[in-house]
Design an enzyme around this catalytic site. Sequence first.
Site, short mmCIF file in Angstrom:
data_model
loop_
_atom_site.label_atom_id
_atom_site.label_comp_id
_atom_site.label_asym_id
_atom_site.label_seq_id
_atom_site.Cartn_x
_atom_site.Cartn_y
_atom_site.Cartn_z
N THR A 15 51.11 42.19 49.96
CA THR A 15 50.94 41.22 48.87
C THR A 15 51.19 41.87 47.51
O THR A 15 51.96 41.37 46.69
CB THR A 15 49.51 40.65 48.92
OG1 THR A 15 49.32 40.03 50.18
CG2 THR A 15 49.27 39.64 47.82
N LYS A 205 34.50 49.79 44.89
CA LYS A 205 34.83 49.61 43.47
C LYS A 205 33.68 50.08 42.58
O LYS A 205 33.89 50.69 41.53
CB LYS A 205 35.17 48.14 43.20
CG LYS A 205 36.45 47.69 43.89
CD LYS A 205 36.59 46.18 43.91
CE LYS A 205 37.87 45.72 44.58
NZ LYS A 205 37.89 44.28 44.84
N1 HSE Z 1 40.22 41.88 48.56
C1 HSE Z 1 40.02 42.26 47.22
C2 HSE Z 1 39.21 41.18 46.52
C3 HSE Z 1 41.34 42.43 46.55
O1 HSE Z 1 39.12 40.08 47.05
O2 HSE Z 1 38.64 41.44 45.47
C4 HSE Z 1 41.27 43.09 45.21
O3 HSE Z 1 40.72 44.37 45.29
#
Ligand code: HSE
Length: 438
Positions: A15, A205
């Site tokens: 993506t 994160k």
């Molecule tokens: N899968 C992650 C989200 C993508 O939905 O935040 C972005 O890091």
Amino acid sequence: MSKQRIAVGLCGLGTVGSGVVTLFERHGAALATRCGCPVELTHIGARRDRPDCDTSGYNVSRDIFAVVADPEIDIIVELIGGTTTAYDLVAQALEAGKHVVTANKALMASRGNELAALAEQKGVALRFEAAVAGGIPVIKTLRESLAANAIDSIAGIINGTGNFILTEMAKAGRAFEDVLSEAQALGYAEADPTFDIDGTDAAHKLVILATLAFGIPLDIDGPFTEGINSVAPEDLHFAEELGYVIKHLGIAQRVGGQVDLRVHPTLIPRDKQIATVDGVLNTVMVRSDAVGELVLVGPGAGALPTASAVCGDVTDIAQHVARGTTDARPVLGLPTQALQSLPRVSRDDVQSEWYLRMVVSDQPGAMADITRLLGNEGISIESLIQRPPKSGAKEVSVVIITDRASGSGIQRAVDAIEQLEALAGSITMLRVEAFEGS
Ligand code: HSE
């Protein structure tokens, strides 16, 4: 020595990779103007074709390591995901003296300390703006713009898929599986969405944000992690009735000489700014001594927002390469040897208000027992809903918002309440954050 042309190699055509191809085609000329020479995507490593992405103008290799071995390439973009092959790819690129841009939060959270040290040793750049909060420039904000601040706390919604699912379930009454399928179709979710659902993606994160904010080494095991799978549709409805919304939050804060790191679903009063961030939007709220409170909001997932962050990093590096200068800024804000660990706050000690939902036999004295057991731990009740039984049913749903209590205090009370004969099943416990001042 200044360059006549900068060559970029892209590894991974999922993506975000296809979004990077789109943005190079759309804005390649503007990037060249910014950098003072052409910045060209020349070589793509993709293990399989992507029918919706035209790669006919590029050198395409099935072997992604062929891109790293390509002597022309100055900057490698790693978008393959995972932590094993991706680690080898990034390490090989850095060893070869190439600059690297990655969107891989799992890789940075788990092995970023080693990779940052390697990049510093080789005098090359390793950038990862796209790893956190998609299109929001939060990495640069923490690493550069807020350098002259002591950061007290970060709180945010940092998984777009999870926020999309909670929003659609709460506002449109849609079923979890139905919304998850849409998030996958829209390219928000990870290839395996487990990490979006169980909180692991947000925890990765948060680990990165905490390192940049507090100057601590990346520690993948640092956060307490709970996902959106602990939220039932009735929790969303009860929260609304009580004047709250449920958001999946990442929280990193200094508490004395310790740091508190956690991701979990949280009730937030619905008039707070963070409570209004819906759908795939992410937000990061930073509190620091000089700026005070800063709130960033933007798309946290999706092809083009994430590709925008990747291309921003590529441009940043290319501007240095074009001038023959080295971007030797420390990868993690501080040189890796200056990062210092801090002890973690135990989640048992973290105080908050609590949401408790339980199913109780409709019998005299049950509510008195529950309030007594909370009272035994010094916990008082702020609000309470008791849903009358459906006709014929003998059980009622009881929802309680408590005053502030520590994790250990509420757990003792909940364990005791669950022993009551009147209780059916286990109690759902969620933290409540008031976000004073926001
Ligand atoms: N899968 C992650 C989200 C993508 O939905 O935040 C972005 O890091």
